[in-house]
Scaffold this active site. Structure first.
Site, PDB file in Angstrom:
ATOM      1  CB  THR A  13      -0.428 -27.500 -61.685  1.00 46.83           C
ATOM      2  OG1 THR A  13       0.753 -27.561 -62.496  1.00 46.83           O
ATOM      3  CG2 THR A  13      -1.661 -27.549 -62.551  1.00 46.83           C
ATOM      4  CG  ASN A  14       2.529 -23.541 -63.538  1.00 49.03           C
ATOM      5  OD1 ASN A  14       2.926 -24.019 -64.593  1.00 49.03           O
ATOM      6  ND2 ASN A  14       3.234 -23.645 -62.403  1.00 49.03           N
ATOM      7  CG  ASP A  15      -2.288 -22.332 -67.910  1.00 51.09           C
ATOM      8  OD1 ASP A  15      -2.939 -23.343 -67.633  1.00 51.09           O
ATOM      9  OD2 ASP A  15      -2.770 -21.190 -67.940  1.00 51.09           O
TER      10      ASP A  15
END
Length: 407
Positions: free
Chosen positions: A217-219
């Protein structure tokens, strides 16, 4: 000033407080309505005064609190009629089974019920009571009658009740009631620029599964997308929010579609795409996913683990190819050469607008409450939006789109 505040600025709101333990929340509701710009007056039943004194609401509202039908302070006015005529929005919070029954059946035997019977302004009813009282056939019938009269009835919350057990019937939190009031006013207002428009907004970072317990995923927190959803709703749009996060409160009056992966988001977006007018891809969609997802948790070994990744569908590019009448807005979260990448993305994805930001900056980007962006559109000068709340940035983005569309 945010669009939410603009909806309530100088709006004359009367809060009718009736007798229940949730009265303590009504004080915070009055404070939040005033903070949003409203001019607030309060009326209380005798039962409500057993929980909180009128002085509390007088200090908060800077107005006298109405409690007695026969206490006519000003000879030139009939107090309950004067308040009813003054009111532009009536909020009954908490609304007990007793006052709901009175409103449904036209009973006027105290100040609150009499003033409400005389009020022609829109009414927002916030039921709060024990679950068994809420589910009683008489209460169900009375609430149905209020809805038939055109009143807006909020759904009670579920949680720990004063009686000591879990159930439905809690008064929603004041922030939620303020949002409901905003949405109700939007429904009552005919000249909003996005009235009748359908808007799709995506939010959050997609999750691509490695195995049942791990993912890529990412932030992205989803905050920008949620701010856009609220802003579009406040401008009159019918909003569908397609989101990967369950950490943020769903904006009142917004259709919510939960997703996780890029594939799920793609499916959800295109299910609504043909009927949409504006699509805002604020989500941070994964560019790659594991080529295979393990059915069971991958166990640690003494060997290195190699993951083979494959491209996900570029949703924005597909939208750009398939759009007809839709106005397409994409986001470019960059860490360098922001202008170069944003302009390239605008052309390659056939978007109508790219909102670019440098996520390496301290006051912008992922997981922040503020943002700073530059809006790029074909043949138009860039629009720089300096650091401000994401709610305020969202409004600027939508107003830029409205100006381009000449709405």
């Amino acid at each position: 000033m945010s669009g939410a505040c603009k909806l309530l600025t100088n709006k004359r709101i009367t809060v009718y407080v009736t007798g229940g333990i949730a009265v303590y929340k009504a004080a915070d509701l009055v404070r939040k309505l005033i903070k949003a710009g409203a001019d607030v007056k309060v009326a209380m039943t005798a039962s409500a005064q057993e929980f909180v004194t009128p002085l509390t609401f007088q200090v908060l509202s800077k107005h006298d609190v109405s409690t007695d039908t026969f206490n006519e302070r000003e000879a030139q006015f009939v107090n309950h009629i004067h308040l009813a005529d003054w009111t532009e929005l009536a909020i009954v919070a908490p609304a007990t089974a007793n006052v709901i029954a009175k409103m449904a059946n036209g009973i006027a035997d105290d100040f609150v019920s009499t003033a409400l019977l005389a009020t022609t302004a829109p009414k927002l009813i916030v039921p709060a009571m024990n679950q068994h009282m809420l589910e009683n056939p008489a209460t169900v019938r009375n609430l149905a009658s209020l809805k038939e009269y055109g009143y807006e009835v909020m759904e009670p919350a579920t949680g720990f009740l004063a009686e000591g057990y879990e159930g439905k019937g809690r008064m929603p939190e004041p922030d939620q009631i303020v949002e409901a009031a905003q949405h109700f006013l939007v429904q009552q207002t005919k000249d909003l620029p996005l009235k009748g428009k359908s808007v799709i907004i995506t939010a959050g970072g997609t999750k691509e599964r490695i195995d049942p317990v791990r993912f890529i995923t990412n932030d992205s927190s989803g905050k920008m997308g949620y701010s856009l959803a609220k802003a579009a709703r406040n401008l009159g749009a019918q909003v569908t929010l397609i989101s990967t996060t369950n950490q943020l409160p769903i904006p009142f009056g917004v259709a919510f579609v939960p997703v996780q992966s890029a594939a799920e988001m793609e499916k959800a977006v295109f299910a609504k795409f043909n009927d949409s007018d504006i699509v805002i891809m604020a989500a941070a969609v994964s560019d790659y996913r594991p080529k295979t997802e393990a059915a069971y948790k991958i166990k640690k070994t003494n060997e290195d683990l190699t993951l083979i990744l494959e491209k996900t569908t570029d949703i924005l590019a597909r939208l750009g190819k398939e759009k007809k009448h839709q106005f397409l807005i994409g986001f470019a979260a960059e860490t360098n050469d922001v202008e170069t990448y944003a302009k390239d993305k605008l052309a390659r994805k056939n978007a109508n607008m790219i909102v670019a930001n440098d996520v390496s900056q301290a006051n912008a980007g992922f997981n922040k409450d503020t943002n700073e962006v530059i809006i790029y559109q074909p043949q138009l000068d860039p629009i720089h939006i300096s650091v401000r709340s994401k709610d305020a940035v969202a409004e600027e983005i939508l107003h830029a789109a409205i100006n381009t569309l000449n709405l």
